[in-house]
Design an enzyme around this catalytic site. Structure first.
Site, PDB file in Angstrom:
ATOM      1  N   GLY A  74       0.440  -1.271   0.391  1.00  0.00           N
ATOM      2  CA  GLY A  74      -0.310  -0.355  -0.179  1.00  0.00           C
ATOM      3  C   GLY A  74       0.598   1.469   0.138  1.00  0.00           C
ATOM      4  N   GLN A  75       1.761   0.987   0.105  1.00  0.00           N
ATOM      5  CA  GLN A  75       2.950   2.407  -0.101  1.00  0.00           C
ATOM      6  C   GLN A  75       2.842   3.180  -1.553  1.00  0.00           C
ATOM      7  OE1 GLN A  75       3.936  -0.513   0.165  1.00  0.00           O
ATOM      8  NE2 GLN A  75       5.986  -0.923   1.544  1.00  0.00           N
ATOM      9  N   ARG A  76       2.566   4.452  -1.172  1.00  0.00           N
ATOM     10  CA  ARG A  76       2.381   5.161  -2.511  1.00  0.00           C
ATOM     11  C   ARG A  76       2.957   5.292  -3.401  1.00  0.00           C
ATOM     12  NH1 ARG A  76      -0.162  10.744  -2.282  1.00  0.00           N
ATOM     13  NH2 ARG A  76       0.426  11.014   0.423  1.00  0.00           N
ATOM     14  N   LEU A  78       3.607   2.224  -4.722  1.00  0.00           N
ATOM     15  CA  LEU A  78       3.208   1.126  -5.204  1.00  0.00           C
ATOM     16  C   LEU A  78       1.403   0.755  -5.483  1.00  0.00           C
ATOM     17  CD1 LEU A  78       4.423  -1.862  -2.529  1.00  0.00           C
ATOM     18  CD2 LEU A  78       5.303  -0.883  -5.020  1.00  0.00           C
TER      19      LEU A  78
END
Ligand SMILES: Nc1nc2c(ncn2[C@@H]2O[C@H](COP(=O)(O)OP(=O)(O)O)[C@@H](O)[C@H]2O)c(=O)[nH]1
Ligand SMILES: [Mg+2]
Length: 226
Positions: A74-76, A78
């Site tokens: 969920g990293q920005r 990704l």
């Protein structure tokens, strides 16, 4: 939603009914607890989890259904890749870190972006208000209001409090999801009381239409209608 002929729908339903499979996407901001929840649901050790840089796939069996679950980072950086996983998704589990007040606005923006996606138009939405074990975490009602869940009319939804650490709320939330998707995909011709319509009452979760008031923060949840 694209037009699907009734004949095609019947074929899709029959194929799904044979396999009794569901495709479920776990999404949400990084650090929300997606991977931890999945490990806990699968009976695995949750002591040693590192950030998900790609995706994990887990298969869970619940209620006779095989849930193929995709846990996507969920990293920005990704998030633009989430869309690669949307096809044929039956349900989205949106995991929220209830202790992260700083990013609840970001969380809302990402959720609403997701709900616009045509390929997710038929998907059921379960919002997990995770990390309820932490002091000062947002309550179910605070999360519901901060994410403005009552305004969602495009998807069937519920918000459910949980803690991946204690395990509380996880099975209840997943049970609702399985029943809801099964009601829509597999039993749509049968009685509406089985996992379908508004006002349905589960053993320890209260669901209702968007105007119903939740009773307590640990046992109540809300469901919107299509
Ligand atoms: N206190 C608490 N911490 C949690 C809970 N669930 C996850 N965490 C912690 O939150 C961090 C992120 O969890 P992770 O599963 O990697 O989040 P993901 O990025 O959404 O997959 C980890 O340090 C977990 O130990 C929870 O229910 N309660
Ligand atoms: Mg992860």
């Amino acid at each position: 939603m694209p037009y699907i002929s009734p004949g095609l729908l019947t074929i899709i339903r029959k194929n799904k009914a044979k396999s009794k499979e569901m495709r479920v996407l776990f999404l949400g901001l990084d650090n929300a607890g997606k991977t931890t929840i999945l490990k806990k649901l699968n009976g695995e050790n949750i002591g040693d989890i590192s950030p998900t840089l790609g995706f994990n796939i887990k298969t869970l069996i619940r209620d006779g259904y095989t849930l193929n679950i995709w846990d996507v980072g969920g990293q920005r950086t990704l998030r633009p890749y989430w869309r690669n996983y949307f096809e044929s998704t039956d349900a989205v589990v949106w995991v929220v870190d209830s202790s992260d007040r700083m990013r609840i606005g970001d969380c809302k923006t990402e959720l609403y972006g997701l709900l616009q996606e045509e390929r997710l138009a038929g998907a059921t939405l379960l919002v997990f208000a995770n990390k309820q074990d932490l002091d000062g975490s947002m309550t179910l009602e605070e999360i519901r209001d901060a994410l403005d869940l009552r305004s969602i009319v495009s998807h069937r939804w519920i918000v459910h409090p949980c803690s991946a650490f204690t395990g509380e709320g996880l099975e209840n939330g997943m049970n609702w999801l399985v029943r809801e998707v099964a009601g829509r995909l597999y039993w749509s011709g049968l009685s509406s009381g089985d996992g379908g319509g508004d006002g349905e009452t589960l053993t320890d979760v209260t669901t209702g239409t968007a105007s119903t008031t939740a009773t307590t923060s640990t046992t109540a949840a809300m469901a919107g209608s299509v």
